[in-house]
Scaffold this motif. Sequence first.
Motif, PDB file in Angstrom:
ATOM      1  N   MET A  90       0.857  -0.660  -0.317  1.00 61.88           N
ATOM      2  CA  MET A  90       0.039  -0.296  -0.178  1.00 61.88           C
ATOM      3  C   MET A  90       0.541   1.899   0.242  1.00 61.88           C
ATOM      4  O   MET A  90       1.898   1.421   0.776  1.00 61.88           O
ATOM      5  CB  MET A  90      -0.968   0.273   1.691  1.00 61.88           C
ATOM      6  N   ARG A  91       0.546   2.134  -0.848  1.00 66.50           N
ATOM      7  CA  ARG A  91       1.745   3.659  -0.898  1.00 66.50           C
ATOM      8  C   ARG A  91       0.338   5.013  -1.341  1.00 66.50           C
ATOM      9  O   ARG A  91      -0.475   4.851  -1.597  1.00 66.50           O
ATOM     10  CB  ARG A  91       2.220   2.938  -2.283  1.00 66.50           C
ATOM     11  N   PRO A  92       0.773   5.590  -0.470  1.00 66.54           N
ATOM     12  CA  PRO A  92      -0.314   7.038  -0.989  1.00 66.54           C
ATOM     13  C   PRO A  92       0.172   7.237  -2.081  1.00 66.54           C
ATOM     14  O   PRO A  92       1.348   6.903  -2.496  1.00 66.54           O
ATOM     15  CB  PRO A  92      -0.248   7.551   0.383  1.00 66.54           C
ATOM     16  N   LEU A  93      -0.622   8.002  -2.922  1.00 65.28           N
ATOM     17  CA  LEU A  93      -0.469   8.661  -4.431  1.00 65.28           C
ATOM     18  C   LEU A  93      -0.312   9.848  -4.113  1.00 65.28           C
ATOM     19  O   LEU A  93      -1.420  10.518  -3.742  1.00 65.28           O
ATOM     20  CB  LEU A  93      -1.712   8.507  -5.637  1.00 65.28           C
ATOM     21  N   ASP A  94       0.797  10.375  -4.174  1.00 66.83           N
ATOM     22  CA  ASP A  94       1.640  12.223  -3.452  1.00 66.83           C
ATOM     23  C   ASP A  94       0.605  12.770  -4.700  1.00 66.83           C
ATOM     24  O   ASP A  94       0.681  13.906  -4.460  1.00 66.83           O
ATOM     25  CB  ASP A  94       3.307  11.717  -4.156  1.00 66.83           C
ATOM     26  N   LYS A  95       0.659  12.276  -6.028  1.00 71.86           N
ATOM     27  CA  LYS A  95      -0.313  13.443  -6.914  1.00 71.86           C
ATOM     28  C   LYS A  95      -1.028  12.923  -7.308  1.00 71.86           C
ATOM     29  O   LYS A  95      -1.717  13.546  -8.490  1.00 71.86           O
ATOM     30  CB  LYS A  95       0.807  13.121  -8.315  1.00 71.86           C
ATOM     31  N   GLY A  96      -2.068  12.353  -6.161  1.00 69.39           N
ATOM     32  CA  GLY A  96      -2.823  11.947  -6.737  1.00 69.39           C
ATOM     33  C   GLY A  96      -3.884  10.953  -7.316  1.00 69.39           C
ATOM     34  O   GLY A  96      -2.982  10.760  -7.703  1.00 69.39           O
ATOM     35  N   LEU A  97      -5.543  10.535  -7.428  1.00 68.90           N
ATOM     36  CA  LEU A  97      -5.822   9.809  -8.205  1.00 68.90           C
ATOM     37  C   LEU A  97      -6.422  10.654  -9.451  1.00 68.90           C
ATOM     38  O   LEU A  97      -7.554  10.885  -9.805  1.00 68.90           O
ATOM     39  CB  LEU A  97      -6.814   8.670  -7.709  1.00 68.90           C
ATOM     40  N   PRO A  98      -6.095   9.956 -11.211  1.00 69.56           N
ATOM     41  CA  PRO A  98      -6.976  10.459 -11.991  1.00 69.56           C
ATOM     42  C   PRO A  98      -7.866   9.786 -12.640  1.00 69.56           C
ATOM     43  O   PRO A  98      -8.502   8.684 -12.225  1.00 69.56           O
ATOM     44  CB  PRO A  98      -5.530  10.620 -13.125  1.00 69.56           C
ATOM     45  N   ILE A  99      -8.894  10.864 -13.146  1.00 67.33           N
ATOM     46  CA  ILE A  99      -9.868  10.604 -13.022  1.00 67.33           C
ATOM     47  C   ILE A  99     -10.421  11.315 -14.709  1.00 67.33           C
ATOM     48  O   ILE A  99     -10.282  12.100 -14.252  1.00 67.33           O
ATOM     49  CB  ILE A  99     -11.428  10.982 -12.096  1.00 67.33           C
ATOM     50  N   GLU A 100     -10.123  10.505 -15.881  1.00 70.26           N
ATOM     51  CA  GLU A 100      -9.980  10.292 -17.060  1.00 70.26           C
ATOM     52  C   GLU A 100     -10.951   9.909 -17.676  1.00 70.26           C
ATOM     53  O   GLU A 100     -12.418  10.076 -16.922  1.00 70.26           O
ATOM     54  CB  GLU A 100      -9.038   9.146 -17.983  1.00 70.26           C
ATOM     55  N   PRO A 101     -11.383  11.426 -18.422  1.00 71.61           N
ATOM     56  CA  PRO A 101     -12.607  11.715 -19.414  1.00 71.61           C
ATOM     57  C   PRO A 101     -13.524  10.505 -19.695  1.00 71.61           C
ATOM     58  O   PRO A 101     -12.895   9.833 -20.582  1.00 71.61           O
ATOM     59  CB  PRO A 101     -12.730  13.036 -20.269  1.00 71.61           C
ATOM     60  N   GLY A 102     -14.964  10.497 -19.382  1.00 70.60           N
ATOM     61  CA  GLY A 102     -15.663   9.424 -19.782  1.00 70.60           C
ATOM     62  C   GLY A 102     -15.473   8.188 -18.843  1.00 70.60           C
ATOM     63  O   GLY A 102     -16.043   7.023 -18.965  1.00 70.60           O
ATOM     64  N   LYS A 103     -14.896   8.874 -17.869  1.00 70.57           N
ATOM     65  CA  LYS A 103     -14.251   6.632 -17.582  1.00 70.57           C
ATOM     66  C   LYS A 103     -14.390   6.568 -15.923  1.00 70.57           C
ATOM     67  O   LYS A 103     -15.201   8.028 -15.278  1.00 70.57           O
ATOM     68  CB  LYS A 103     -12.846   7.030 -17.379  1.00 70.57           C
ATOM     69  N   THR A 104     -14.893   5.427 -15.288  1.00 67.78           N
ATOM     70  CA  THR A 104     -15.661   5.562 -13.748  1.00 67.78           C
ATOM     71  C   THR A 104     -14.149   4.911 -13.244  1.00 67.78           C
ATOM     72  O   THR A 104     -13.944   3.962 -13.489  1.00 67.78           O
ATOM     73  CB  THR A 104     -16.334   4.543 -13.684  1.00 67.78           C
ATOM     74  N   VAL A 105     -14.157   5.548 -12.080  1.00 64.63           N
ATOM     75  CA  VAL A 105     -13.420   4.970 -10.943  1.00 64.63           C
ATOM     76  C   VAL A 105     -13.509   4.448 -10.073  1.00 64.63           C
ATOM     77  O   VAL A 105     -13.918   5.112  -9.145  1.00 64.63           O
ATOM     78  CB  VAL A 105     -11.939   5.842 -10.295  1.00 64.63           C
ATOM     79  N   THR A 106     -13.152   3.482  -9.361  1.00 58.67           N
ATOM     80  CA  THR A 106     -13.956   2.413  -8.478  1.00 58.67           C
ATOM     81  C   THR A 106     -13.590   2.803  -7.564  1.00 58.67           C
ATOM     82  O   THR A 106     -11.106   1.715  -7.821  1.00 58.67           O
ATOM     83  CB  THR A 106     -15.013   1.413  -8.027  1.00 58.67           C
ATOM     84  N   LEU A 107     -12.774   3.230  -5.519  1.00 59.04           N
ATOM     85  CA  LEU A 107     -11.707   3.336  -4.864  1.00 59.04           C
ATOM     86  C   LEU A 107     -12.892   1.619  -4.191  1.00 59.04           C
ATOM     87  O   LEU A 107     -13.955   2.411  -3.288  1.00 59.04           O
ATOM     88  CB  LEU A 107     -12.149   4.288  -4.326  1.00 59.04           C
ATOM     89  N   MET A 108     -12.219   0.812  -3.713  1.00 56.36           N
ATOM     90  CA  MET A 108     -12.186  -0.226  -3.210  1.00 56.36           C
ATOM     91  C   MET A 108     -11.594  -0.982  -2.117  1.00 56.36           C
ATOM     92  O   MET A 108     -10.484  -1.004  -2.090  1.00 56.36           O
ATOM     93  CB  MET A 108     -13.471  -0.914  -4.338  1.00 56.36           C
ATOM     94  N   PRO A 109     -11.852  -1.843  -1.117  1.00 60.54           N
ATOM     95  CA  PRO A 109     -11.056  -2.429  -0.592  1.00 60.54           C
ATOM     96  C   PRO A 109      -9.854  -2.865  -1.996  1.00 60.54           C
ATOM     97  O   PRO A 109     -10.471  -3.923  -2.298  1.00 60.54           O
ATOM     98  CB  PRO A 109     -11.982  -3.541   0.078  1.00 60.54           C
ATOM     99  N   GLY A 110      -9.224  -3.450  -1.443  1.00 62.95           N
ATOM    100  CA  GLY A 110      -8.117  -4.601  -2.060  1.00 62.95           C
ATOM    101  C   GLY A 110      -7.580  -3.577  -4.101  1.00 62.95           C
ATOM    102  O   GLY A 110      -6.876  -4.023  -4.105  1.00 62.95           O
ATOM    103  N   SER A 111      -7.748  -1.872  -3.398  1.00 62.92           N
ATOM    104  CA  SER A 111      -7.420  -0.991  -4.778  1.00 62.92           C
ATOM    105  C   SER A 111      -6.934   0.196  -4.227  1.00 62.92           C
ATOM    106  O   SER A 111      -6.729   0.126  -2.749  1.00 62.92           O
ATOM    107  CB  SER A 111      -9.221  -1.489  -5.738  1.00 62.92           C
ATOM    108  N   TYR A 112      -7.929   1.135  -5.205  1.00 62.89           N
ATOM    109  CA  TYR A 112      -7.128   2.864  -4.337  1.00 62.89           C
ATOM    110  C   TYR A 112      -8.485   3.325  -3.490  1.00 62.89           C
ATOM    111  O   TYR A 112      -9.242   2.452  -3.239  1.00 62.89           O
ATOM    112  CB  TYR A 112      -7.838   3.599  -5.911  1.00 62.89           C
ATOM    113  N   HIS A 113      -8.028   3.374  -2.429  1.00 63.23           N
ATOM    114  CA  HIS A 113      -9.135   3.652  -1.582  1.00 63.23           C
ATOM    115  C   HIS A 113      -8.562   5.299  -0.811  1.00 63.23           C
ATOM    116  O   HIS A 113      -7.301   5.728  -1.539  1.00 63.23           O
ATOM    117  CB  HIS A 113      -8.827   2.584  -0.300  1.00 63.23           C
ATOM    118  N   ILE A 114      -9.609   5.750  -0.083  1.00 62.67           N
ATOM    119  CA  ILE A 114      -9.575   6.539   1.011  1.00 62.67           C
ATOM    120  C   ILE A 114      -8.562   6.241   2.180  1.00 62.67           C
ATOM    121  O   ILE A 114      -9.849   5.427   2.807  1.00 62.67           O
ATOM    122  CB  ILE A 114     -10.579   7.533   1.260  1.00 62.67           C
TER     123      ILE A 114
END
Length: 179
Positions: A90-114
């Motif tokens: 696990m590591r922090p995303l120092d530059k943040g998480l990109p949300i590309e146009p027309g795309k959906t990003v799901t933050l969930m256990p075992g993946s991206y999360h807050i």
Amino acid sequence: MKMFIRSVASVAVATLLSTAAVQAAEVKAGDLVISQSWSRATPGGAKVAGGFLTIENKGGSADRLVSGTADIAGKVEIHEMSMDNGVMKMRPLDKGLPIEPGKTVTLMPGSYHIMLMDLKGPLKQGDKVPMTLQFEKAGKVQVTLDVEGVGAKAPGDTGGSMMKMDHGTMDHSGHGMKK
């Protein structure tokens, strides 16, 4: 018969309405739509918790989730979990998480999360945890995390087992087990 159909229909409508009320509200911020925001209850003394949600970018340009704040936490970070040579990291995303146009990003256990760090108190199932997300373009966005059960895997999951057995009342004599 008509009375039976009305009763069944009434129960079905009530179930749908109560299920919809349990789920976190959809939040719109510019071209972003944020939904299904939730967290898990924390065991006593826990100092961290995860936040999960879905972000859909309906616009024509990228945005970026860069940070967050919550009164319940001393610090909020955006994290990524990944496998590296068979080891989960696990590591922090120092530059943040990109949300590309027309795309959906799901933050969930075992993946991206807050990551809610330095918790000031436990998260209890049924709680509503307000927080502010900071996006590069959409700016500050208020969301509420619905707190599910400790072992929840998704919003609306209580984290408990659907099937519980009382082995003390079962007959195991045919299985070679001694009493």
